[in-house]
Design a protein around this motif. Structure first.
Motif, PDB file in Angstrom:
ATOM      1  N   ARG A  12      37.154  53.771  49.618  1.00  0.00           N
ATOM      2  CA  ARG A  12      36.755  52.473  49.073  1.00  0.00           C
ATOM      3  C   ARG A  12      36.886  52.512  47.558  1.00  0.00           C
ATOM      4  NH1 ARG A  12      34.589  48.023  51.075  1.00  0.00           N
ATOM      5  NH2 ARG A  12      33.155  46.712  49.865  1.00  0.00           N
ATOM      6  N   GLN A  42      42.598  52.157  40.949  1.00  0.00           N
ATOM      7  CA  GLN A  42      42.174  50.842  41.418  1.00  0.00           C
ATOM      8  C   GLN A  42      43.373  49.907  41.615  1.00  0.00           C
ATOM      9  OE1 GLN A  42      39.184  49.408  38.618  1.00  0.00           O
ATOM     10  NE2 GLN A  42      38.484  51.519  38.353  1.00  0.00           N
ATOM     11  N   HIS A  83      36.238  50.461  44.120  1.00  0.00           N
ATOM     12  CA  HIS A  83      35.576  49.362  43.428  1.00  0.00           C
ATOM     13  C   HIS A  83      36.348  49.067  42.140  1.00  0.00           C
ATOM     14  CE1 HIS A  83      31.896  49.138  45.919  1.00  0.00           C
ATOM     15  NE2 HIS A  83      32.146  50.425  46.113  1.00  0.00           N
ATOM     16  N   VAL A  84      36.754  47.834  41.971  1.00  0.00           N
ATOM     17  CA  VAL A  84      37.547  47.459  40.804  1.00  0.00           C
ATOM     18  C   VAL A  84      36.623  47.189  39.632  1.00  0.00           C
ATOM     19  CG1 VAL A  84      39.256  45.858  39.881  1.00  0.00           C
ATOM     20  CG2 VAL A  84      39.302  46.468  42.312  1.00  0.00           C
ATOM     21  N   THR A 139      40.761  40.163  36.722  1.00  0.00           N
ATOM     22  CA  THR A 139      40.529  39.094  37.688  1.00  0.00           C
ATOM     23  C   THR A 139      39.745  39.611  38.885  1.00  0.00           C
ATOM     24  OG1 THR A 139      42.618  38.041  37.052  1.00  0.00           O
ATOM     25  CG2 THR A 139      41.636  37.355  39.138  1.00  0.00           C
ATOM     26  N   ALA A 140      40.226  40.722  39.457  1.00  0.00           N
ATOM     27  CA  ALA A 140      39.565  41.269  40.640  1.00  0.00           C
ATOM     28  C   ALA A 140      38.141  41.701  40.336  1.00  0.00           C
ATOM     29  CB  ALA A 140      40.380  42.442  41.176  1.00  0.00           C
ATOM     30  N   LEU A 164      44.733  47.705  45.085  1.00  0.00           N
ATOM     31  CA  LEU A 164      44.599  46.274  44.826  1.00  0.00           C
ATOM     32  C   LEU A 164      45.920  45.547  45.057  1.00  0.00           C
ATOM     33  CD1 LEU A 164      42.712  44.007  43.863  1.00  0.00           C
ATOM     34  CD2 LEU A 164      43.383  44.548  41.511  1.00  0.00           C
ATOM     35  N   TYR A 185      35.483  39.033  40.397  1.00  0.00           N
ATOM     36  CA  TYR A 185      35.043  38.682  41.743  1.00  0.00           C
ATOM     37  C   TYR A 185      34.329  39.854  42.430  1.00  0.00           C
ATOM     38  CZ  TYR A 185      37.589  34.234  41.907  1.00  0.00           C
ATOM     39  OH  TYR A 185      38.027  32.938  41.683  1.00  0.00           O
ATOM     40  N   GLN A 186      34.044  40.911  41.662  1.00  0.00           N
ATOM     41  CA  GLN A 186      33.364  42.100  42.179  1.00  0.00           C
ATOM     42  C   GLN A 186      34.089  42.643  43.421  1.00  0.00           C
ATOM     43  OE1 GLN A 186      29.088  41.602  42.488  1.00  0.00           O
ATOM     44  NE2 GLN A 186      29.083  40.102  40.830  1.00  0.00           N
ATOM     45  N   THR A 187      35.400  42.791  43.285  1.00  0.00           N
ATOM     46  CA  THR A 187      36.245  43.211  44.389  1.00  0.00           C
ATOM     47  C   THR A 187      36.120  44.706  44.659  1.00  0.00           C
ATOM     48  OG1 THR A 187      37.832  41.463  43.836  1.00  0.00           O
ATOM     49  CG2 THR A 187      38.632  43.258  45.231  1.00  0.00           C
ATOM     50  N   ALA A 188      36.081  45.039  45.918  1.00  0.00           N
ATOM     51  CA  ALA A 188      36.183  46.423  46.360  1.00  0.00           C
ATOM     52  C   ALA A 188      37.205  46.462  47.489  1.00  0.00           C
ATOM     53  CB  ALA A 188      34.845  46.959  46.831  1.00  0.00           C
ATOM     54  N   VAL A 189      38.103  47.430  47.450  1.00  0.00           N
ATOM     55  CA  VAL A 189      39.181  47.518  48.425  1.00  0.00           C
ATOM     56  C   VAL A 189      39.055  48.829  49.193  1.00  0.00           C
ATOM     57  CG1 VAL A 189      41.679  47.520  48.787  1.00  0.00           C
ATOM     58  CG2 VAL A 189      40.703  46.194  46.894  1.00  0.00           C
TER      59      VAL A 189
END
Length: 372
Positions: free
Chosen positions: A294, A314, A296-297, A276-277, A318, A280-284
Motif C-alpha cells: 500500500r 508513489q 500513501h501519496v 493532485t493525488a 499511481l 485527495y489523500q490517495t493511497a494505492v
C-alpha cells in the motif's frame, strides 16, 4: 494540481473555479499567496476593487484588496487576481503573453483561452517549485500565433527566453493529427508548455548555473549540431528501438537539449500528479497474491526537501492506477510511458537541481514576496 476549499464556506473548489457553487461567492486565484479565495466587491475602496471575504463566521476580517485580471473582465479568459498595489491590468501569468492571435476570430479566442488555462497551470507548478517568477531574472515570455494563408508555418518552440506556440495545438483534432504523424504517444497543451519551459530553465539553471559539465556527463554534449540532429532523428523515423534505455521518450533521444526538455516536462508531470493525488489523500494498493503493498501519496511540496526515491515509489503505482482507470472508460493511457533506470537518473538530476535553487518550497498559506 491540488484541489482547494472555498475560504468563505469550506466547500470544494478547483484551480479554475470562478464561483463557489455552494455559497455563491466569487472566486479568484491569488498568485501572491498561491491559493483560491472568495472575494466581495469593494467599490468603497476604489473602482474595480475586490476584498478577500474570509471565513463566513468571522466577525471582523480585514481582507486584502485585489482587482480581477482584465482578461477576466474583458474575455472571461482568466481567474487570477491582481493585488491592488500592483498597477498592471494583467495578472502575473497573463502579462507574460506578449503576442496574441487575432481574437476577433471566435476560433482563435477559444484556442487562446484554452492555452492561457494551461499556462496558468504551468505558472502554479513553477511557483510552487520556487521557479516562477525567476529570482532576480525576467521569466519566460509567450507568443501565441496562428498560421496565416500564404505565410510561414508557425512552429512551437523556444528561443532566447520566448516560448512560441501555434494556437492550432488547442484543437483536439489537429493535435491528434500531429501526434499520429510524428508517432508520439502523448501530446497536450500542458505537455507542450512544460517541455518548452524546460528549454528556458536550461538556460537559467544549467548554462548560467555552472552545471554544464554535470549535464553533459549525463545528457550528452549540447554543442552538437542541433538542426542536423533533428533532421537525422526524423529521417530515421525516430531514435531506434533502444531509446527507452536512457530516455523518457523517443524524441528525447534526438539531441541533449530535447532530452533535458522532455525530462523536465516529465518531472513537472510527476510533481503535479503527486500533489493532485495527495490532496485527495490517495493511497494505492498494488495487487499481489503474495504481498500487496500500500502506497500513501504525499504532497511533494509538504516538506522542504522531498526525497526523490519516495516520490518515485508513489509515482509508479499511481500511474498504473491512473492508466487502469482510463482503460476502464475506454480511453487511452493518460500516462503512456514506462521509465527505465537510465531515465530515472536524469529525472533525479532535474530534481536535485530544482531543489538546489529553492531549498524551501513556497507555502501556499504564505505570500510570495517576489510575486507581489
Amino acid at each position: 494540481m491540488r484541489v482547494f476549499n472555498c475560504d468563505h464556506c469550506g466547500h470544494l473548489v478547483f484551480f479554475d473555479s470562478v464561483q463557489c457553487l455552494h455559497c455563491g461567492s466569487a472566486l479568484a486565484f491569488l498568485p501572491d499567496e498561491l491559493t483560491m479565495a472568495a472575494l466581495t466587491p469593494a467599490p468603497q475602496d476604489g473602482p474595480d476593487l475586490w476584498r478577500r471575504l474570509g471565513p463566513r463566521d468571522a466577525t471582523q476580517y480585514g481582507g486584502r484588496l485585489y482587482r480581477l485580471c482584465c482578461n477576466h473582465t474583458e474575455h472571461e479568459a482568466c481567474n487570477f487576481a491582481v493585488p491592488s498595489s500592483d498597477y498592471s491590468e494583467l495578472c502575473v501569468s497573463c502579462r507574460q503573453t506578449r503576442i496574441l492571435p487575432d481574437l476577433s476570430d471566435p476560433a482563435n479566442l477559444r484556442r487562446w483561452k484554452q492555452i492561457e488555462a494551461a499556462k496558468r497551470q504551468l505558472f502554479y507548478t513553477l511557483a510552487r517549485l520556487g521557479l516562477e517568477p525567476v529570482p532576480g531574472r525576467a521569466g519566460p515570455v509567450f507568443e501565441f500565433l496562428a498560421d496565416l494563408p500564404g505565410g510561414p508555418a508557425i512552429l512551437t518552440g523556444h528561443q532566447g527566453g520566448t516560448i512560441t506556440l501555434n494556437v492550432a495545438e488547442a484543437d483536439d483534432d489537429e493535435r491528434a493529427r500531429r501526434r499520429i504523424a510524428l508517432g508520439e504517444p502523448y501530446r497536450t497543451l500542458i505537455g507542450h508548455l512544460r517541455h518548452e519551459s524546460g528549454h528556458f530553465y536550461w538556460d537559467q539553471l544549467v548554462r548560467e548555473g555552472d552545471r554544464l559539465e554535470a549535464f553533459r556527463s549525463l545528457f550528452g554534449d549540447e554543442r552538437q549540431d542541433y538542426a542536423a540532429a533533428l533532421d537525422a532523428h526524423y529521417a530515421r523515423g525516430g531514435s531506434g528501438n533502444d531509446w527507452f534505455l536512457n530516455h523518457v521518450s523517443a524524441y528525447a533521444a534526438a539531441h541533449p537539449w530535447e532530452d533535458w526538455a522532455e525530462t523536465w516536462a516529465h518531472y513537472l508531470h510527476m510533481v503535479d500528479l503527486l500533489e493532485t493525488a495527495a490532496s485527495y489523500q490517495t493511497a494505492v494498493t498494488v495487487p499481489d497474491p503474495h504481498m500487496a503493498l500500500r502506497h500513501h501519496v504525499t504532497d511533494p511540496f509538504a516538506t522542504s526537501h522531498p526525497d526523490f526515491q519516495d516520490m518515485v515509489r508513489q509515482w509508479v503505482p499511481l500511474t498504473l492506477m491512473l492508466n487502469s482507470l482510463n482503460r476502464s472508460l475506454g480511453q487511452d493511457d493518460a500516462y503512456p510511458f514506462a521509465l527505465s533506470s537510465g531515465a530515472m537518473v536524469k529525472l533525479r538530476f532535474v530534481h536535485d537541481l530544482v531543489q538546489g535553487v529553492q531549498p524551501t518550497p513556497a507555502d501556499p498559506a504564505q505570500p510570495l514576496a517576489s510575486a507581489v
